[in-house]
Design a protein around this motif. Structure first.
Motif, PDB file in Angstrom:
ATOM      1  N   GLN A 107      12.164  14.557 -31.014  1.00  0.00           N
ATOM      2  CA  GLN A 107      12.618  14.776 -29.645  1.00  0.00           C
ATOM      3  C   GLN A 107      13.614  15.942 -29.628  1.00  0.00           C
ATOM      4  N   ALA A 108      13.538  16.772 -28.586  1.00  0.00           N
ATOM      5  CA  ALA A 108      14.434  17.934 -28.510  1.00  0.00           C
ATOM      6  C   ALA A 108      15.784  17.514 -27.930  1.00  0.00           C
ATOM      7  N   ASP A 109      16.499  16.688 -28.690  1.00  0.00           N
ATOM      8  CA  ASP A 109      17.854  16.243 -28.340  1.00  0.00           C
ATOM      9  C   ASP A 109      18.795  17.033 -29.237  1.00  0.00           C
ATOM     10  N   PHE A 110      19.628  17.872 -28.650  1.00  0.00           N
ATOM     11  CA  PHE A 110      20.506  18.663 -29.512  1.00  0.00           C
ATOM     12  C   PHE A 110      21.821  19.002 -28.829  1.00  0.00           C
ATOM     13  N   VAL A 111      22.794  19.381 -29.664  1.00  0.00           N
ATOM     14  CA  VAL A 111      24.123  19.734 -29.167  1.00  0.00           C
ATOM     15  C   VAL A 111      24.446  21.159 -29.600  1.00  0.00           C
ATOM     16  N   VAL A 112      24.951  21.956 -28.669  1.00  0.00           N
ATOM     17  CA  VAL A 112      25.488  23.279 -28.975  1.00  0.00           C
ATOM     18  C   VAL A 112      26.996  23.107 -29.060  1.00  0.00           C
ATOM     19  N   TRP A 113      27.579  23.437 -30.217  1.00  0.00           N
ATOM     20  CA  TRP A 113      29.001  23.181 -30.447  1.00  0.00           C
ATOM     21  C   TRP A 113      29.838  24.442 -30.252  1.00  0.00           C
ATOM     22  N   ASP A 114      31.090  24.214 -29.931  1.00  0.00           N
ATOM     23  CA  ASP A 114      32.009  25.327 -29.731  1.00  0.00           C
ATOM     24  C   ASP A 114      32.610  25.761 -31.070  1.00  0.00           C
ATOM     25  N   THR A 115      31.726  26.017 -32.043  1.00  0.00           N
ATOM     26  CA  THR A 115      32.111  26.464 -33.378  1.00  0.00           C
ATOM     27  C   THR A 115      30.844  26.991 -34.042  1.00  0.00           C
ATOM     28  N   ASP A 116      31.005  27.765 -35.118  1.00  0.00           N
ATOM     29  CA  ASP A 116      29.811  28.255 -35.810  1.00  0.00           C
ATOM     30  C   ASP A 116      29.594  27.541 -37.142  1.00  0.00           C
TER      31      ASP A 116
END
Ligand code: NIG
Ligand code: FE
Length: 432
Positions: free
Chosen positions: A395-404
């Protein structure tokens, strides 16, 4: 060029456990996949491909592009142990605990879980839904895209059904996917105080035969209606003064005969032998494990049962002893992390905080903590082939985080590093 729904570009670091049909155990828990300058192709709510930015840009023609701007992307977090549906609060009890009362003393005196049972019995379904929704929203805002939710604050057939109804309504209303667990054996209710075995009879003879077959009609993504069981798992709070090993065995054996999968609260305050029972009955997970001894830990490591550890619970209680998760991994076991979100021991919705606690007090590495909070957590609720990894078919469940760098999810704490959350390829949290 193949047309697709969404291409996530300029991912500075894509960090994910590999797809796996079972939970990752032992040394494999640390073997996460790290890809720099990555992209993620999504179609019809699922991951189609993970690859280098340039390869995927050449291969697909997306309807929508999300430029991750060099950020770290991980799978959506999975919380495999929560008591998220309840009414009321227990601030006064928190103050009494600070002053020295213990959690089990408060429960034995008719407070604790039983105080929440009284408040939850008084509330109707819609009131419970309204109180729970903001909690689910906070979980989502901190990166959780799938969660298990237990009943256990009703403790009558009608009130437990009311909580299952509430979970079904919340599952339909909220972007997070919820996996329901029947925890009728959370405490002995006041009306059975002097005859706990009669309450076990009620669970085995009336609640389970009815609730295990309760079904709801659910409307799918494409608008089609289908039937879904209201309960997936059965759980028991196996602890001195709550349910003993024999009562636990009766309840779980009955639940299994009705086709439910099993979970167990074990060794939260005292070792009870529940780990061995859970393994014998083929439980999907055993949870807490704070006081589990070496012998049962070794047995757990050699089994297919996932050990779910909840560092927020000792932390929330102000204790300084945590589950031996490092030892369980070193013995070759599979560990998952969860919040235990509840109004008594730990009112906390944040999985990243659990990861931060697990690295410090359980000595998990940041990579192990990521596996424990994603793929292994998914396997702890029977969903590890569908969520918990960013790999084709998941499933395309994802998080974009405020860090690299994914290590910041554990290194930094007490602030929310979530930038965006996507569930089945759709944006559900924007710009914290
Ligand atoms: O896992 N131990 C039992 N259940 C919860 C606490 C629930 C409550 O105190 O309301 C737990 O810690
Ligand atoms: Fe719990």
């Amino acid at each position: 060029m193949e047309p697709i729904d969404l291409l996530v570009t300029h991912i500075g670091q894509l960090a994910t456990p590999p797809a796996a049909a079972t939970a990752l155990r032992g040394a494999a828990m640390a073997r996460i996949e790290l890809r720099n300058d990555a992209a993620l192709a999504v179609h019809k709510g699922r991951v189609l491909a993970v690859g280098s930015h340039s390869d995927l840009e050449d291969a697909y023609r997306p309807t929508q592009v999300l430029d991750a701007g060099g950020a770290c992307v991980t799978p959506g977090l999975v919380d495999p142990h929560t008591h998220a549906v309840w009414a009321g609060e227990r601030r006064g009890e928190f103050e009494r605990r600070i002053a020295g009362a213990t959690y089990m003393e408060i429960l034995a005196a008719g407070g604790g879980i039983l105080a929440t049972v009284a408040a939850t019995r008084r509330a109707d379904r819609d009131h419970i839904v309204a109180e729970t929704l903001p909690r689910l929203q906070t979980m989502l805002a901190h990166g959780t895209t799938t969660a298990e939710v237990k009943t256990g604050y009703g403790l009558t057939l009608e009130d437990e059904r009311k909580l299952l109804d509430a979970i079904a309504v919340l599952d339909a209303q909220h972007p997070m996917d919820l996996v329901p667990t029947f925890l009728g054996a959370h405490a002995v209710p006041p009306e059975f105080r002097d005859r706990p075995d009669a309450y076990v009879d009620l669970i085995v003879e009336e609640m389970l035969p009815e609730l295990a077959y309760l079904v709801y009609t659910v409307t799918g993504e494409d608008g089609s209606a289908y039937r879904q069981r209201a309960v997936h798992f059965c759980d028991v709070f196996c602890e001195r003064g709550v349910f003993d090993l024999e009562q636990t065995r009766r309840i779980l054996t009955a639940a299994k005969s009705h086709g439910l999968d099993l979970k167990l609260h074990v060794d939260e305050f005292e070792p009870m032998g529940g780990v061995s029972l859970a393994i014998e009955l083929g439980a999907t997970s055993v949870d807490h494990l704070v006081r589990t001894g070496e012998e049962e830990l070794a047995r757990l490591a050699a089994s297919n049962t996932v050990g779910v550890v909840l560092p927020g619970t000792p932390f929330g209680l102000g204790h300084n002893h945590f589950a031996p998760a490092r030892r369980l991994i070193d013995l070759g076991g599979a560990v998952a992390l969860a919040t235990d979100l509840n109004p008594g021991t730990t009112w906390c919705e944040s999985m990243p905080l659990m990861m931060a606690l697990a690295t410090r007090y359980m000595r998990l590495t940041p990579a192990e903590a990521l596996t424990a909070a994603t793929l292994n957590a998914a396997h702890a609720i029977g969903l590890g082939r569908f969520v918990g990894a960013l790999a084709p078919g998941y499933q395309a469940d994802f998080v974009v985080w405020d860090t690299d760098d994914y290590r910041d999810l554990t290194y930094r704490y007490g602030v929310n590093l979530v930038k965006k959350v996507y569930k089945r390829g759709r944006e559900v949290v924007t710009g914290n």
